[in-house]
Design a protein around this motif. Structure first.
Motif: not given
Length: 331
Positions: A46-47, A52-56, A61-67
């Motif tokens: 989603e990121c 996922f979130h309006p703040n890019r 950060v969330v997408g990078f950490l999870l993946h």
């Protein structure tokens, strides 16, 4: 929910004894933890779509950490996945699960293998190729990529010998983001090595490696079944357009539990291709509207997932042939 349940499942894995008698427990742990952690993969997905979130910055950060935690090169994957969405079911410019044409070298080889083996053996080989080694082969070598990008391509390096096609899957200017993706994966590998030194390599293999395999199996199961069936056409340059390609994806019934854990990724995929910026929690309403207003355009197959997986493994593992009726390509 996804991160909390995943961490709780990993904690359980640290308590299972490393003995042969505990093999059934490890099997249950692998299936349970891998199935739960697949939800984290979907959220990183989603990121990558800016859904996922309006703040890019938060989203990145969330997408990078999870993946990175799942050994996925986040920015490189986001790039190749955007190409997949921009050219869905395009034989030349598509990306991921692009079948070989019967006239190609790979197409002739796969068709010969399919004819020479009995359907059961061919199906087993097809399942193993896709579900067990398919994801690493895609990241490392670009297996099932589009014709124009050549072979091999790599999500970890866009220089020689991984850039020999008519088009560049990863342009030269993308090098900085590719390096950043690699650093994330290397950091996770370093963490796993340190954990192995502190505990034992076998513990890390069991606690992390087993669920990792299950996550990959879920990932390929979803993507394979979303874009593959005997009635799904694939298009060449002369017949493809974005709308036709985007609508050639399939929603399938995964049940309420998997839809909860995996955020509906397999049951709302047509809507996702129509507009990938719709968050997963709104894709349900989008799917309902699409089915209501354009029922003839939305593919839905109610076949149980194991049955559909076996059918596709045995019948769609070869090459595609051009139809004289609509000039599209079918298994």
């Amino acid at each position: 929910m996804s991160t909390g349940l995943s961490l709780a499942a990993l904690g359980i894995g640290t308590q299972i004894p490393l003995t042969l008698l505990a093999t059934p427990l490890w099997a249950l742990y692998a299936i349970g933890c891998g199935t739960i952690a697949m939800g984290c993969w979907v959220l990183a997905h989603e990121c990558g779509h800016n859904a996922f979130h309006p703040n890019r910055r938060i989203e990145g950060v969330v997408g990078f950490l999870l993946h990175s935690a799942l050994l996925v090169p986040y920015y490189s994957w986001a790039r190749s996945h955007s190409v997949h969405h921009a050219h869905c079911n395009h034989l030349e410019q598509g990306e991921t699960h692009v079948p070989p044409r019967a006239s190609s070298v790979l197409g002739r080889i796969t068709e010969q293998l399919k004819r020479s083996l009995n359907p059961t053996l061919f199906g087993v080989i097809s399942l193993l190729n896709h579900l067990v080694i398919g994801w690493p082969l895609y990241l490392l070598l670009g297996a099932t990529g589009g014709e124009d990008y050549g072979f091999p391509t790599s999500h970890f390096w866009n220089g020689h010998p991984f850039s020999n096609g008519k088009r560049s899957l990863f342009p030269k200017r993308f090098c900085t983001l590719m390096v950043r993706s690699n650093i994330g994966c290397l950091a996770m590998i370093t963490f796993l090595i340190i954990a192995a030194m502190q505990s034992s390599p076998l513990r890390v293999i069991c606690v992390y490696g087993l669920p990792y395999l299950v996550i990959n199996i879920w990932l390929i199961t979803y993507t394979w079944l979303q874009h593959t069936d005997q009635n799904i056409p694939h298009f060449s340059n002369t017949t493809w357009c974005w709308v036709k390609g985007a609508l050639q994806t399939i929603d399938r019934p995964y049940g309420p539990m998997l839809n909860l854990l995996h955020h509906g990724i397999g049951s709302t995929h047509v809507c996702h291709h129509v507009n990938s910026a719709i968050p997963h929690y709104n894709a349900w309403r989008g799917t309902a509207l699409l089915r209501q207003r354009f029922p003839e355009l939305v593919h839905y197959d109610a076949t149980p997932i194991p049955e559909a997986l076996w059918r596709i493994a045995t019948t769609c593992g070869g090459a595609v042939y051009q139809s004289s009726h609509d000039q599209a390509y079918y298994f």
